[in-house]
Design a protein around this motif. Structure first.
Motif, short mmCIF file in Angstrom:
data_model
loop_
_atom_site.label_atom_id
_atom_site.label_comp_id
_atom_site.label_asym_id
_atom_site.label_seq_id
_atom_site.Cartn_x
_atom_site.Cartn_y
_atom_site.Cartn_z
N ASN A 163 0.79 -1.23 0.00
CA ASN A 163 0.00 0.00 0.00
C ASN A 163 0.83 1.28 0.00
OD1 ASN A 163 -2.38 -1.48 0.11
ND2 ASN A 163 -2.31 -1.60 2.34
N TYR B 92 3.04 4.41 -1.25
CA TYR B 92 3.20 5.28 -2.41
C TYR B 92 4.60 5.86 -2.43
CZ TYR B 92 -1.63 5.36 -3.99
OH TYR B 92 -2.84 5.02 -4.51
N TYR C 189 10.09 15.11 -4.12
CA TYR C 189 10.05 16.52 -3.77
C TYR C 189 11.31 17.22 -4.29
CZ TYR C 189 6.15 15.68 -0.60
OH TYR C 189 4.92 15.36 -0.09
N GLN D 114 13.77 20.67 -3.61
CA GLN D 114 14.07 21.70 -2.62
C GLN D 114 15.15 22.65 -3.13
OE1 GLN D 114 15.76 20.48 1.21
NE2 GLN D 114 14.74 22.18 2.24
N GLY E 149 11.39 25.35 1.82
CA GLY E 149 10.89 24.02 2.14
C GLY E 149 10.77 23.18 0.89
N PRO E 150 10.76 21.85 1.04
CA PRO E 150 10.57 20.98 -0.11
C PRO E 150 9.23 21.24 -0.78
CG PRO E 150 11.40 19.73 1.75
CD PRO E 150 11.04 21.08 2.27
N PHE F 100 6.38 19.56 -3.58
CA PHE F 100 5.90 18.34 -4.24
C PHE F 100 6.12 18.42 -5.75
CE2 PHE F 100 3.09 14.75 -4.86
CZ PHE F 100 2.46 14.99 -6.06
N GLN G 235 3.85 12.01 -7.66
CA GLN G 235 3.63 10.83 -6.83
C GLN G 235 3.12 9.68 -7.70
OE1 GLN G 235 -0.07 10.07 -4.51
NE2 GLN G 235 1.25 10.67 -2.82
N TYR H 69 14.36 14.85 -3.56
CA TYR H 69 14.18 13.83 -2.52
C TYR H 69 13.10 12.84 -2.93
CZ TYR H 69 16.72 16.89 0.74
OH TYR H 69 17.67 17.67 1.35
N LEU I 222 10.55 10.06 -1.39
CA LEU I 222 9.89 9.80 -0.11
C LEU I 222 9.00 8.57 -0.26
CD1 LEU I 222 8.90 10.55 2.78
CD2 LEU I 222 7.19 11.99 1.69
N LEU J 239 7.56 7.56 7.49
CA LEU J 239 7.81 8.38 6.33
C LEU J 239 9.31 8.52 6.20
CD1 LEU J 239 5.19 11.26 6.64
CD2 LEU J 239 5.35 9.57 4.81
N PHE K 146 12.49 9.73 3.97
CA PHE K 146 13.07 10.43 2.84
C PHE K 146 14.42 9.81 2.50
CE2 PHE K 146 10.88 14.25 1.52
CZ PHE K 146 10.02 14.55 2.56
N LEU L 167 16.54 14.95 5.67
CA LEU L 167 15.22 15.25 6.22
C LEU L 167 14.72 14.06 7.01
CD1 LEU L 167 13.45 16.93 3.21
CD2 LEU L 167 13.40 17.84 5.52
N ILE M 183 11.60 12.73 9.66
CA ILE M 183 10.34 13.07 10.29
C ILE M 183 10.45 12.93 11.80
CG2 ILE M 183 9.39 10.72 10.08
CD1 ILE M 183 6.64 12.24 9.56
N PHE N 273 11.19 21.98 9.73
CA PHE N 273 10.11 22.25 8.78
C PHE N 273 8.80 21.68 9.30
CE2 PHE N 273 12.19 24.08 5.18
CZ PHE N 273 13.47 23.54 5.16
N PHE O 31 5.00 22.15 2.55
CA PHE O 31 5.97 22.49 3.57
C PHE O 31 5.99 23.99 3.85
CE2 PHE O 31 8.61 18.74 4.49
CZ PHE O 31 8.11 17.85 3.56
N GLY O 32 6.28 24.32 5.10
CA GLY O 32 6.52 25.69 5.46
C GLY O 32 7.93 26.11 5.05
N PRO O 33 8.28 27.36 5.30
CA PRO O 33 9.59 27.87 4.86
C PRO O 33 10.75 27.47 5.76
CG PRO O 33 8.35 29.59 5.96
CD PRO O 33 7.43 28.41 5.86
#
Lengths: 112, 110
Positions: free
Chosen positions: A30, A32, A36, A38, A43-44, A46, A49, A87, A89, A100, A102, B43, B45, B90, B101-103
């Motif tokens: 399941n 995916y 991304y 950057q 920030g990264p 999208f 996918q 990246y 993911l 998750l 990366f 990165l 999480i 982030f 994502f935020g900055p």
């Protein structure tokens, strides 16, 4: 331990197609695959996918073979503005777990 | 009309202090995340938060704690800061698989 592996860096000339491959041997049914982009000090963002076979959008294509243990991000006709870190993911959901993960990122340098 | 915002953008503090980073999203997303990006740009999480369910990366020290006052906010509290906490943090949010994502907040611990 779930692992997502990709090349550290790649160089390409403007106008060429660039393919970046990510290895994800422990991918489950399941899970995916998401890519991304950057830029420095941002920030990264999208890109694309997919789950299997091929997915295409306005900026990239994603190729996933039948065993799904790897995926390839394809950027057509790169320009200088595509210089960034890319990246891979994978959401290793597994059986009740949630990871998750990366990849460590591929630094793409586009050369004039 | 920023989708995911973080404050502050830069945070410089001394070892041992307690600090917070705020995150807000105006996208109506159900899930929010905190990531740490180290000096090598890896990165990782730290947390995800979905409808009051908190999923923690077990490698994150318990000095770090997320707090969600409502669905649009997920703040990160850090106690007893250490030198190794220096990184860019982030925040992100998602409805399905695509994360916004935020900055980033650059935290420097001296």
């Amino acid at each position: 331990l779930a692992k997502t592996t990709q090349p550290i860096s790649m160089d390409s000339y403007e106008g060429q197609e660039v393919n970046i491959t990510c290895s994800h041997n422990n991918i489950a049914t399941n899970d995916y695959i998401t890519w991304y982009q950057q830029f420095p000090s941002q920030g990264p963002r999208f890109i694309i996918q997919g789950y299997k076979t091929k997915v295409t959008n306005e900026v990239a294509s994603l190729f996933i073979p039948a065993d799904r243990k790897s995926s390839t991000l394809s950027l057509p006709r790169v320009s200088l503005s595509d210089t960034a870190v890319y990246y891979c993911l994978v959401d290793y959901s597994g059986a009740g777990s949630y990871q998750l993960t990366f990849g460590k990122g591929t630094k793409l340098s586009v050369i004039p | 009309d920023t989708a995911v915002s973080q404050t502050p953008k830069y945070l410089v503090t001394q070892m041992g202090n307690d600090k917070s980073i705020k995150c807000e999203q105006n996208l109506g997303h159900d899930t929010m995340y905190w990531y740490k990006q180290d000096s090598k740009k890896f990165l990782k999480i730290m947390f995800s938060y979905n409808n009051k369910e908190l999923i923690i990366n077990e490698t994150v020290p318990n000095r770090f704690s997320p707090k969600s006052p409502d669905k649009a906010h997920l703040n990160l509290h850090i106690n007893s800061l250490e030198l190794g906490d220096s990184a860019v943090y982030f925040c992100a949010s998602s409805l399905a698989y695509e994360q916004y994502f935020g900055p980033g907040t650059r935290l420097t611990v001296t």
